[in-house]
Design a protein around this motif. Structure first.
Motif, short mmCIF file in Angstrom:
data_model
loop_
_atom_site.label_atom_id
_atom_site.label_comp_id
_atom_site.label_asym_id
_atom_site.label_seq_id
_atom_site.Cartn_x
_atom_site.Cartn_y
_atom_site.Cartn_z
N GLN A 120 0.81 -1.22 0.00
CA GLN A 120 0.00 0.00 0.00
C GLN A 120 0.84 1.27 0.00
O GLN A 120 0.48 2.25 -0.66
CB GLN A 120 -0.95 -0.01 1.20
CG GLN A 120 -2.12 -0.98 1.06
CD GLN A 120 -1.84 -2.37 1.59
OE1 GLN A 120 -0.71 -2.83 1.53
NE2 GLN A 120 -2.87 -3.03 2.11
N ALA A 155 -10.26 -1.47 -4.20
CA ALA A 155 -9.00 -1.02 -3.61
C ALA A 155 -8.41 0.15 -4.40
O ALA A 155 -7.74 1.01 -3.84
CB ALA A 155 -8.00 -2.17 -3.54
N SER A 158 -9.81 3.09 -2.93
CA SER A 158 -9.03 3.46 -1.74
C SER A 158 -7.79 4.25 -2.15
O SER A 158 -7.48 5.31 -1.57
CB SER A 158 -8.63 2.20 -0.98
OG SER A 158 -7.59 2.45 -0.06
N SER A 161 -8.65 7.68 -3.32
CA SER A 161 -9.00 8.54 -2.18
C SER A 161 -7.75 9.00 -1.45
O SER A 161 -7.65 10.16 -1.02
CB SER A 161 -9.89 7.76 -1.21
OG SER A 161 -11.11 7.40 -1.81
N ARG A 162 -6.77 8.12 -1.33
CA ARG A 162 -5.51 8.50 -0.69
C ARG A 162 -4.79 9.55 -1.53
O ARG A 162 -4.25 10.54 -0.99
CB ARG A 162 -4.64 7.26 -0.49
CG ARG A 162 -5.26 6.25 0.48
CD ARG A 162 -4.57 4.90 0.41
NE ARG A 162 -3.22 4.97 0.97
CZ ARG A 162 -2.26 4.12 0.66
NH1 ARG A 162 -2.47 3.15 -0.22
NH2 ARG A 162 -1.08 4.24 1.23
N PRO A 193 -15.87 2.00 -4.02
CA PRO A 193 -14.61 2.07 -3.26
C PRO A 193 -14.65 1.19 -2.02
O PRO A 193 -15.72 0.92 -1.45
CB PRO A 193 -14.51 3.55 -2.89
CG PRO A 193 -15.94 4.00 -2.82
CD PRO A 193 -16.64 3.27 -3.92
N TYR A 195 -12.38 0.10 1.82
CA TYR A 195 -11.36 0.41 2.85
C TYR A 195 -11.33 1.88 3.26
O TYR A 195 -10.32 2.35 3.79
CB TYR A 195 -9.96 0.00 2.38
CG TYR A 195 -9.89 -1.37 1.75
CD1 TYR A 195 -10.56 -2.45 2.32
CD2 TYR A 195 -9.17 -1.58 0.59
CE1 TYR A 195 -10.51 -3.71 1.73
CE2 TYR A 195 -9.10 -2.84 0.00
CZ TYR A 195 -9.78 -3.89 0.58
OH TYR A 195 -9.72 -5.14 -0.01
N LEU A 196 -12.44 2.60 3.06
CA LEU A 196 -12.47 4.01 3.47
C LEU A 196 -13.10 4.20 4.84
O LEU A 196 -13.20 5.33 5.31
CB LEU A 196 -13.25 4.85 2.44
CG LEU A 196 -12.84 4.71 0.97
CD1 LEU A 196 -13.61 5.71 0.12
CD2 LEU A 196 -11.34 4.88 0.80
N LYS A 198 -12.21 2.58 7.92
CA LYS A 198 -11.41 1.86 8.91
C LYS A 198 -11.28 2.62 10.23
O LYS A 198 -10.53 2.20 11.12
CB LYS A 198 -10.02 1.57 8.33
CG LYS A 198 -10.03 0.66 7.11
CD LYS A 198 -10.62 -0.70 7.41
CE LYS A 198 -10.53 -1.62 6.22
NZ LYS A 198 -11.13 -2.94 6.53
N THR A 205 -11.58 6.34 7.44
CA THR A 205 -10.21 5.90 7.73
C THR A 205 -9.36 7.09 8.15
O THR A 205 -9.29 8.09 7.43
CB THR A 205 -9.62 5.22 6.48
OG1 THR A 205 -10.44 4.09 6.14
CG2 THR A 205 -8.20 4.76 6.72
N TYR A 227 -18.85 -3.44 1.01
CA TYR A 227 -17.94 -2.32 1.22
C TYR A 227 -18.63 -0.96 1.04
O TYR A 227 -17.97 0.07 1.05
CB TYR A 227 -16.77 -2.39 0.23
CG TYR A 227 -15.90 -3.61 0.39
CD1 TYR A 227 -14.95 -3.68 1.40
CD2 TYR A 227 -16.02 -4.70 -0.47
CE1 TYR A 227 -14.14 -4.80 1.56
CE2 TYR A 227 -15.21 -5.82 -0.32
CZ TYR A 227 -14.28 -5.87 0.69
OH TYR A 227 -13.49 -6.98 0.83
N SER A 230 -18.05 2.51 2.79
CA SER A 230 -16.94 3.39 2.38
C SER A 230 -17.45 4.59 1.59
O SER A 230 -16.99 5.72 1.79
CB SER A 230 -15.94 2.59 1.53
OG SER A 230 -15.18 1.71 2.33
#
Length: 282
Positions: A120, A155, A158, A161-162, A193, A195-196, A198, A205, A227, A230
């Motif tokens: 990641q 992912a 994710s 978004s990062r 999306p 994993y947002l 967490k 997240t 998911y 998210s």
């Protein structure tokens, strides 16, 4: 054409059916920052279930460029981040097929093969560098440097978004003049999306720092997607920060449908996304 220090290698790629792929660009000129494994060609997974080609290992990230036809080209561009749980890349369903759609509506598409599996931190370096590569060579590709978006699935959502919230962070040592260019996307599209959420009690997240400077977003998901929270928490954070956001939730559709025919969700989001782009990317 002068490419400064960017290493570009033209490759024969088996994507002739997906739009007009023009070239493949290695984004790192020398050693890949933070990568312990030597550079080698991407490894294709033997798992092609669901009529999907999966890349199982990437140590030398690349951008595969797709150009729209001249009569529809609009000078906008997207870096496309396929999904796969940060373990693999669903490179055709969430990459090359998406590029074909983007080029049909005038955008130049750059499909990113970011580092997998489970890298990641490296993946964030890869998407930041990719946005800088596209922006720094915008004039070479007849693009508007202020119309560079990022788009991701699962992912890849994710990762997008990062990229859209951590653009001020220096995640790798500067390699060359390209790294003086901004890696902030001008707009973002997140399709199912993951994993947002967490944070505590499935909140946003903590890594994702949403504020008034976060780029506008289009978000699409379905209620039966495990998911889908998210999408909800990201849309809430954007609304609270007064960032323009458009959120669509369909009742059914699950996860991982891309834009393939036979899925109502897969057939719906491209129509809505194109309308959003017409309003947003001006």
């Amino acid at each position: 054409m002068k490419w400064r220090t960017l290493v570009i290698v033209l490759m024969t790629v088996q994507i002739a059916t997906f739009g007009q792929a023009t070239d493949t660009l290695y984004i790192w000129p020398d050693k890949v920052p933070g990568e312990a494994v030597p550079k080698h060609s991407a490894v294709i997974s033997s798992n092609n279930g669901g009529n999907t080609t999966r890349i199982a290992e990437v140590t030398n990230p690349v951008l595969v460029r797709f150009d729209p036809k001249p009569d529809v080209k609009n000078k906008g561009a997207f870096v496309v981040c396929p999904g796969g749980g940060y373990s693999i890349l669903a490179i055709d369903k969430e990459g090359y097929e998406i590029a074909e759609w983007l080029t049909s509506i005038g955008y130049t598409a750059f499909v990113l093969q970011y580092r997998v599996p489970q890298k990641q931190a490296g993946a964030l370096m890869d998407v930041q560098r990719s946005i800088r590569v596209v922006r720094s060579h915008a004039s070479d590709w007849q693009l508007d440097k202020d119309r560079i978006g990022v788009m991701g699935f699962s992912a890849g959502g994710s990762l997008s978004s990062r990229a859209s919230t951590l653009y001020s962070e220096q995640t790798y040592p500067a390699q060359d003049a390209i790294d003086t260019v901004s890696c902030k996307p001008d707009f973002t599209m997140l399709i199912y999306p993951a994993y947002l959420d967490k944070g505590e009690n499935r909140s946003l997240t903590p890594e994702l720092k949403v504020d008034k400077n976060t780029p506008p977003m289009f978000i699409f998901a379905t209620a039966d997607d495990p998911y889908s929270n998210s999408a909800l928490v990201m849309a809430t954070a954007l609304r609270d920060a007064k960032v323009p956001v458009e959120l669509h939730i369909l009742p059914k559709g699950g996860h991982g449908y891309g834009l393939r025919k036979g899925s109502l969700a897969g057939e719906t989001w491209p129509v809505l996304a194109e309308k959003w782009l017409k309003r947003t990317d001006k």
